[in-house]
Design a protein around this motif. Structure first.
Motif, PDB file in Angstrom:
ATOM      1  N   THR A  31      10.339 -14.365  -2.064  1.00  0.00           N
ATOM      2  CA  THR A  31      11.062 -14.392  -3.339  1.00  0.00           C
ATOM      3  C   THR A  31      10.813 -13.110  -4.131  1.00  0.00           C
ATOM      4  OG1 THR A  31       9.209 -15.442  -4.491  1.00  0.00           O
ATOM      5  CG2 THR A  31      10.822 -16.896  -3.423  1.00  0.00           C
ATOM      6  N   ALA A  32      11.632 -12.905  -5.149  1.00  0.00           N
ATOM      7  CA  ALA A  32      11.465 -11.732  -6.007  1.00  0.00           C
ATOM      8  C   ALA A  32      10.103 -11.737  -6.683  1.00  0.00           C
ATOM      9  CB  ALA A  32      12.586 -11.685  -7.048  1.00  0.00           C
ATOM     10  N   GLY A  33       9.621 -12.925  -7.060  1.00  0.00           N
ATOM     11  CA  GLY A  33       8.308 -13.023  -7.687  1.00  0.00           C
ATOM     12  C   GLY A  33       7.195 -12.569  -6.760  1.00  0.00           C
ATOM     13  N   GLU A  34       7.274 -12.946  -5.504  1.00  0.00           N
ATOM     14  CA  GLU A  34       6.276 -12.499  -4.526  1.00  0.00           C
ATOM     15  C   GLU A  34       6.315 -10.980  -4.397  1.00  0.00           C
ATOM     16  OE1 GLU A  34       6.141 -14.914  -0.751  1.00  0.00           O
ATOM     17  OE2 GLU A  34       7.770 -15.963  -1.778  1.00  0.00           O
ATOM     18  N   GLY A  35       7.515 -10.433  -4.325  1.00  0.00           N
ATOM     19  CA  GLY A  35       7.651  -8.997  -4.144  1.00  0.00           C
ATOM     20  C   GLY A  35       7.095  -8.193  -5.300  1.00  0.00           C
ATOM     21  N   ARG A  36       7.258  -8.703  -6.521  1.00  0.00           N
ATOM     22  CA  ARG A  36       6.784  -7.977  -7.701  1.00  0.00           C
ATOM     23  C   ARG A  36       5.280  -8.142  -7.907  1.00  0.00           C
ATOM     24  NH1 ARG A  36      11.487 -10.589 -10.084  1.00  0.00           N
ATOM     25  NH2 ARG A  36      13.250  -9.120 -10.122  1.00  0.00           N
ATOM     26  N   LEU A  37       4.723  -9.276  -7.507  1.00  0.00           N
ATOM     27  CA  LEU A  37       3.318  -9.549  -7.777  1.00  0.00           C
ATOM     28  C   LEU A  37       2.386  -8.963  -6.726  1.00  0.00           C
ATOM     29  CD1 LEU A  37       1.135 -10.943  -9.461  1.00  0.00           C
ATOM     30  CD2 LEU A  37       1.577 -13.045  -8.158  1.00  0.00           C
ATOM     31  N   PHE A  38       2.728  -9.123  -5.460  1.00  0.00           N
ATOM     32  CA  PHE A  38       1.790  -8.761  -4.385  1.00  0.00           C
ATOM     33  C   PHE A  38       2.074  -7.341  -3.892  1.00  0.00           C
ATOM     34  CE2 PHE A  38       2.171 -13.391  -4.352  1.00  0.00           C
ATOM     35  CZ  PHE A  38       0.844 -13.741  -4.542  1.00  0.00           C
ATOM     36  N   THR A  40      -0.485  -4.525  -4.499  1.00  0.00           N
ATOM     37  CA  THR A  40      -1.692  -3.737  -4.244  1.00  0.00           C
ATOM     38  C   THR A  40      -2.407  -4.291  -3.008  1.00  0.00           C
ATOM     39  OG1 THR A  40      -3.145  -5.159  -5.576  1.00  0.00           O
ATOM     40  CG2 THR A  40      -1.935  -3.396  -6.732  1.00  0.00           C
ATOM     41  N   PRO A  41      -3.313  -3.512  -2.408  1.00  0.00           N
ATOM     42  CA  PRO A  41      -4.035  -4.030  -1.233  1.00  0.00           C
ATOM     43  C   PRO A  41      -4.725  -5.364  -1.493  1.00  0.00           C
ATOM     44  CG  PRO A  41      -4.356  -1.674  -1.391  1.00  0.00           C
ATOM     45  CD  PRO A  41      -3.610  -2.085  -2.634  1.00  0.00           C
ATOM     46  N   ARG A  43      -3.972  -7.685  -3.765  1.00  0.00           N
ATOM     47  CA  ARG A  43      -2.985  -8.752  -3.931  1.00  0.00           C
ATOM     48  C   ARG A  43      -2.299  -9.082  -2.613  1.00  0.00           C
ATOM     49  NH1 ARG A  43       0.037  -6.720  -9.483  1.00  0.00           N
ATOM     50  NH2 ARG A  43      -1.774  -6.844 -10.870  1.00  0.00           N
ATOM     51  N   LYS A  44      -2.011  -8.083  -1.820  1.00  0.00           N
ATOM     52  CA  LYS A  44      -1.387  -8.348  -0.518  1.00  0.00           C
ATOM     53  C   LYS A  44      -2.341  -9.102   0.403  1.00  0.00           C
ATOM     54  CE  LYS A  44       0.050  -4.050   0.192  1.00  0.00           C
ATOM     55  NZ  LYS A  44       0.680  -2.918   0.922  1.00  0.00           N
ATOM     56  N   ALA A  45      -3.641  -8.807   0.300  1.00  0.00           N
ATOM     57  CA  ALA A  45      -4.629  -9.546   1.088  1.00  0.00           C
ATOM     58  C   ALA A  45      -4.649 -11.016   0.659  1.00  0.00           C
ATOM     59  CB  ALA A  45      -6.010  -8.919   0.923  1.00  0.00           C
ATOM     60  N   ILE A  46      -4.549 -11.265  -0.638  1.00  0.00           N
ATOM     61  CA  ILE A  46      -4.490 -12.645  -1.135  1.00  0.00           C
ATOM     62  C   ILE A  46      -3.233 -13.335  -0.607  1.00  0.00           C
ATOM     63  CG2 ILE A  46      -4.221 -14.057  -3.213  1.00  0.00           C
ATOM     64  CD1 ILE A  46      -5.973 -11.989  -4.679  1.00  0.00           C
ATOM     65  N   TRP A  47      -2.120 -12.610  -0.596  1.00  0.00           N
ATOM     66  CA  TRP A  47      -0.870 -13.166  -0.080  1.00  0.00           C
ATOM     67  C   TRP A  47      -1.006 -13.541   1.392  1.00  0.00           C
ATOM     68  CZ3 TRP A  47       2.756 -11.944   3.665  1.00  0.00           C
ATOM     69  CH2 TRP A  47       4.013 -12.534   3.536  1.00  0.00           C
ATOM     70  N   VAL A  48      -1.680 -12.682   2.169  1.00  0.00           N
ATOM     71  CA  VAL A  48      -1.892 -12.975   3.590  1.00  0.00           C
ATOM     72  C   VAL A  48      -2.742 -14.234   3.750  1.00  0.00           C
ATOM     73  CG1 VAL A  48      -3.065 -12.172   5.675  1.00  0.00           C
ATOM     74  CG2 VAL A  48      -1.590 -10.609   4.403  1.00  0.00           C
ATOM     75  N   PRO A 189       0.715   1.659   1.493  1.00  0.00           N
ATOM     76  CA  PRO A 189       1.214   1.525   0.115  1.00  0.00           C
ATOM     77  C   PRO A 189       2.676   1.098   0.001  1.00  0.00           C
ATOM     78  CG  PRO A 189      -0.085   3.538   0.366  1.00  0.00           C
ATOM     79  CD  PRO A 189       0.118   2.981   1.748  1.00  0.00           C
ATOM     80  N   ASN A 190       3.538   1.598   0.875  1.00  0.00           N
ATOM     81  CA  ASN A 190       4.966   1.299   0.728  1.00  0.00           C
ATOM     82  C   ASN A 190       5.416   0.064   1.496  1.00  0.00           C
ATOM     83  OD1 ASN A 190       4.538   2.557   3.204  1.00  0.00           O
ATOM     84  ND2 ASN A 190       6.603   3.430   3.266  1.00  0.00           N
ATOM     85  N   ILE A 191       4.467  -0.731   1.991  1.00  0.00           N
ATOM     86  CA  ILE A 191       4.792  -1.972   2.702  1.00  0.00           C
ATOM     87  C   ILE A 191       4.354  -3.154   1.856  1.00  0.00           C
ATOM     88  CG2 ILE A 191       4.356  -3.371   4.746  1.00  0.00           C
ATOM     89  CD1 ILE A 191       6.023  -0.960   5.359  1.00  0.00           C
ATOM     90  N   GLY A 192       5.213  -4.150   1.738  1.00  0.00           N
ATOM     91  CA  GLY A 192       4.895  -5.347   0.961  1.00  0.00           C
ATOM     92  C   GLY A 192       5.949  -6.410   1.179  1.00  0.00           C
ATOM     93  N   PRO A 193       5.961  -7.448   0.345  1.00  0.00           N
ATOM     94  CA  PRO A 193       6.944  -8.528   0.509  1.00  0.00           C
ATOM     95  C   PRO A 193       8.401  -8.073   0.436  1.00  0.00           C
ATOM     96  CG  PRO A 193       5.171  -9.245  -0.915  1.00  0.00           C
ATOM     97  CD  PRO A 193       4.959  -7.775  -0.685  1.00  0.00           C
TER      98      PRO A 193
END
Length: 208
Positions: A31-38, A40-41, A43-48, A189-193
């Motif tokens: 979702t857009a919320g996931e993309g905006r929040l996660f 940083t490294p 935050r992305k680790a928390i998402w994983v 850095p340029n990879i995320g949700p």
């Protein structure tokens, strides 16, 4: 299984194949919320770590399906198993399975396939395959390009697709380590949700 998701997953997985990348239809898209929040490294680790919960709850927010007969049967069977497990082996046994499910679908190399399949690490390439040894316990889900080209071919036969038509698969971007996929996802850095290809569905209004 401790949770009933087989029937619901079938519905959403069919949508994923028919409408891959379409917002509001393909619930594999964050979702857009996931993309905006996660972003940083950390935050992305928390998402994983929590991605099993996003995969389970995202469809209920993006495109909820009314449960039918088979969903209720699925839940009845799974809850009966859970009750029997607790009755004969105690709550610790159920807790062990729940924690195992969370870890196995989150911070575990096997869970790297969730990211490896469609997150865009190579510009212009939407779907990727993995040809490492973890394909065997993962029912060959890593052979994802062939899976999307021929979704009716069972996992145990997907290797034949590549063997019959190597000229279509040998030169495509591929992975040999799901652990590296998780590492690169968190620390690139340029990879995320938002690192997904998205498209519009011309018939979406008609279907809705």
């Amino acid at each position: 299984s401790t949770g009933a998701y087989a029937i619901s997953f079938k519905k959403y997985h069919m949508d994923h194949h028919r409408f891959q990348g379409v917002d509001g239809v393909d619930t594999d898209i964050p979702t857009a919320g996931e993309g905006r929040l996660f972003t940083t490294p950390l935050r992305k680790a928390i998402w994983v770590v929590l991605q099993v919960f996003f995969y389970a709850l995202r469809p209920l927010y993006v495109k909820p399906y009314a449960p039918g007969k088979w969903e209720f049967i699925n839940w009845a069977v799974c809850l009966s198993f859970d009750f029997a497990l607790v009755h004969y082996f105690g709550w610790r046994a159920l807790g062990y399975l729940l924690i195992s499910m969370w870890l196995g679908l989150g911070p575990h190399p096997m869970a790297g396939h969730f990211i490896a399949e469609h997150y865009v690490f190579v510009p212009g390439q939407e779907t990727y395959s993995y040809y490492g040894p973890l394909n065997f316990p993962a029912w060959f889900v890593g052979r994802h390009q062939a899976h999307h080209d021929f979704p009716r071919v069972p996992g145990s036969r997907l290797h034949l697709v590549k063997e019959l038509a190597p000229e279509y698969y040998d030169d495509l971007p591929q992975y040999v380590s799901w652990s590296k996929v998780l590492y690169d996802y968190v620390f690139t850095p340029n990879i995320g949700p938002f690192s997904r290809m998205k498209r519009r569905d011309k018939n979406q209004k008609k279907r809705s």
